[in-house]
Scaffold this motif. Sequence first.
Motif, PDB file in Angstrom:
ATOM      1  N   ASN A 378       0.821  -1.209   0.000  1.00 60.19           N
ATOM      2  CA  ASN A 378       0.000   0.000   0.000  1.00 60.19           C
ATOM      3  C   ASN A 378       0.858   1.264   0.000  1.00 60.19           C
ATOM      4  O   ASN A 378       1.907   1.309   0.628  1.00 60.19           O
ATOM      5  CB  ASN A 378      -0.886   0.008   1.252  1.00 60.19           C
ATOM      6  CG  ASN A 378      -1.775   1.221   1.290  1.00 60.19           C
ATOM      7  OD1 ASN A 378      -2.619   1.386   0.414  1.00 60.19           O
ATOM      8  ND2 ASN A 378      -1.574   2.093   2.272  1.00 60.19           N
ATOM      9  N   THR A 405      -4.219   3.697  -1.029  1.00 58.59           N
ATOM     10  CA  THR A 405      -5.158   4.229  -0.053  1.00 58.59           C
ATOM     11  C   THR A 405      -4.401   4.631   1.200  1.00 58.59           C
ATOM     12  O   THR A 405      -3.259   4.220   1.403  1.00 58.59           O
ATOM     13  CB  THR A 405      -6.252   3.201   0.303  1.00 58.59           C
ATOM     14  OG1 THR A 405      -7.143   3.793   1.236  1.00 58.59           O
ATOM     15  CG2 THR A 405      -5.681   1.948   0.921  1.00 58.59           C
ATOM     16  N   ASP A 425       6.432   0.531   7.961  1.00 53.71           N
ATOM     17  CA  ASP A 425       7.651   1.352   7.886  1.00 53.71           C
ATOM     18  C   ASP A 425       7.134   2.783   7.780  1.00 53.71           C
ATOM     19  O   ASP A 425       6.952   3.315   6.694  1.00 53.71           O
ATOM     20  CB  ASP A 425       8.446   0.919   6.640  1.00 53.71           C
ATOM     21  CG  ASP A 425       9.779   1.623   6.533  1.00 53.71           C
ATOM     22  OD1 ASP A 425      10.376   1.911   7.577  1.00 53.71           O
ATOM     23  OD2 ASP A 425      10.222   1.890   5.401  1.00 53.71           O
ATOM     24  N   ALA A 426       6.925   3.367   8.917  1.00 57.91           N
ATOM     25  CA  ALA A 426       6.045   4.540   9.000  1.00 57.91           C
ATOM     26  C   ALA A 426       6.667   5.813   8.447  1.00 57.91           C
ATOM     27  O   ALA A 426       7.880   6.012   8.537  1.00 57.91           O
ATOM     28  CB  ALA A 426       5.666   4.758  10.460  1.00 57.91           C
ATOM     29  N   LEU A 455       0.035  10.675  13.607  1.00 54.79           N
ATOM     30  CA  LEU A 455      -0.224   9.845  12.421  1.00 54.79           C
ATOM     31  C   LEU A 455       0.266   8.407  12.656  1.00 54.79           C
ATOM     32  O   LEU A 455      -0.438   7.432  12.354  1.00 54.79           O
ATOM     33  CB  LEU A 455       0.502  10.467  11.215  1.00 54.79           C
ATOM     34  CG  LEU A 455       0.465   9.689   9.902  1.00 54.79           C
ATOM     35  CD1 LEU A 455      -0.954   9.630   9.348  1.00 54.79           C
ATOM     36  CD2 LEU A 455       1.384  10.338   8.860  1.00 54.79           C
TER      37      LEU A 455
END
Length: 656
Positions: A378, A405, A425-426, A455
Amino acid sequence: MVLTRSKKRVAKSQTPPLKRAEKPQALALKRKAEKPQALASKKGGAKSQKTPPLKKQKKEVFVEEDPSEEDEEEVSDDAAASTDVESDDGEEEGLGSSGFFSDGDGEENDDDGEELLGDDFLEGSGDEEEHSGSGSGSDSDSDEGDIEKESKLIDEEEAKEEEDAKAELLDFNKEAGDDAFRLPTEEELEEEARGPPDLPLLQSRIKEIVRALSNFSVLRPNGASRKDCVEQLKSDIASYYGYNSFLIGALFELFPPVELMELIEAFEKQRPTSIRTNTLKTRRRDLADVLLNRGVNLDPLSKWSKVGLVVYDSQVPIGATPEYLSGFYMLQGASSFLPVMALAPQENERIVDVAAAPGGKTTYVAALMKNTGLIFANEMKVPRLKSLTANLHRMGVTNTINYYTCCFQLPKVLGEKSVDRVLLDAPCSGTGVISKDESVKVSKSLEEIKKFAHLQKQLLLAAIDMVDATSKTGGFIVYSTCSLMVAENEAVIDYALKKRSVQLVKTGLDFGQDGFVRFREHRFHPSLNKTKRFYPHVHNMDGFFVAKLKKMSNMKQASEDDDEALGTVDEADVPSDDDEAEAMEEMEKPKKTKESKEGLAKSKESKKGKKSKSKKGEDPPKIKKQRKNRTEMRMEISQAREEKRKAMREKSKEKQ
Ligand SMILES: C[S@@+](CC[C@H](N)C(=O)[O-])C[C@H]1O[C@@H](n2cnc3c(N)ncnc32)[C@H](O)[C@@H]1O
């Protein structure tokens, strides 16, 4: 107590002779001639002259890892083959950051020597041996009176030694006269501020202050407090290296001055170029042979990776060789291997890579799964989706479905409890990768860190919700960032531990430093020590954080409260004029679909909730009431929808 006092004195009495031998100016000149890298290692040397056994041993205590400890689950080949990378790069001197809270904030007691000694158990036992050795040798059979006498004598000797040391220092300072290092006066600072930064002056002052702070009771510049020194150092580092004051302050909270300088110097250099063999297409040895023949000078990356190669230099552009274009390897920093190794994907699993572009980790996951199972890759930024798709094609990955998305939507798209593992893996502040992106030095602010943290917490909860706790092979979530900030790392994990039925497990990476369980006034769950931190100055790779969670149950603990809790972290008002805010706005887009309208309604509700919260400062009954209102509101919305649908059905019937 006697033991720690005596240690301190030994350290003190060692210092003046060094100083007598070399005047500060001479030292400064000598240091000026040193290369930046040499600075770090020399510092080690200097350390060992100043308070050597103390700090060094303390550091060792912190990095020591129990080789017998094993992960709760089988780890990938790579992870299993791991060994301590520090032994590789010979940077053991720089290991460990132990005085996180004492050295950096400048609020501490001036006498830091006492603090270090107090905490240093290994060192304490070393001294104990020394003392008991001499004690037992001289009067093991003596009565209590003798012991008392002896101990008095020792105390007196020590007191004298300390006096002598102080006197020596005074003498030295007198001798040094105008040459002795001192902090600049306000007038001098004003004068400095009028011209362009005087880099040589800043550089030598940074070195002198760091030196003074590392042995403050002895090297304290005339009349200055520790806080004065730290403030001057912060300001000088910011000017010399071009950081904003926020980031310098934040880094000072993480590292003691000497180590901070090592980190900052490491940020000034590029990390080694490394590549990852794509085992879907080739073997490392074969790839190395071909590249060597092309004039690429390389070696295996390290003991802990079976697929990595480090490139020293190359006669051809490493990102444009036929092998690269054919997908035989990925240009990838060593730290980027780590989250995937921790994830340890298994063949035939269903795995989500939440923030996948440009696909460095997705392609590694696919390789470890041998192109079996299914990866949902994603990415919410369209331009980055293209690079993801391109890399998947180039690397011959065939087990991947790409999604576009926001991650919050993923549990709805893929279903909750639907996959075996998730890699998050932000998106983060990038404060670990300053060597790659110098703009981070000036572009980050407290607000931005808070916004990322907000977030990240939301993304992590969504990631957890997708995992099936009853998965026979998995049930794991790996969270990683290239940030050094505790707010984006340990604090995010600690939040998830409270919000979902998850537990931290070992990453399977047998190097790296343990995550913080306490940081300033914060106390995290003790299992946070299972998370791993990687640093440029210690591990010669980008700064990175890796945590691995095991989902224990599919029951949600408090999903309804997710937003409430996030709201209490004071992040409701995030700035909207940058990339990530854009990303947050983008998140609203998919909500235009039928399925996600509900999400929008929810999010609006939650925003309303936050607003009223920040206005009023709620107490628990109010929160409960608000929750009840929300539930009622949701019911009203669905009732209204149902009525609308009914009306439409009737209309169409009438038409017919
Ligand atoms: C650290 S990068 C990922 C790097 C990638 N895992 C790799 O190894 O190549 C973080 C990514 O998260 C994406 N991102 C930002 N906000 C997001 C969100 N709300 N949901 C999903 N992805 C997001 C960014 O566009 C960026 O591509």
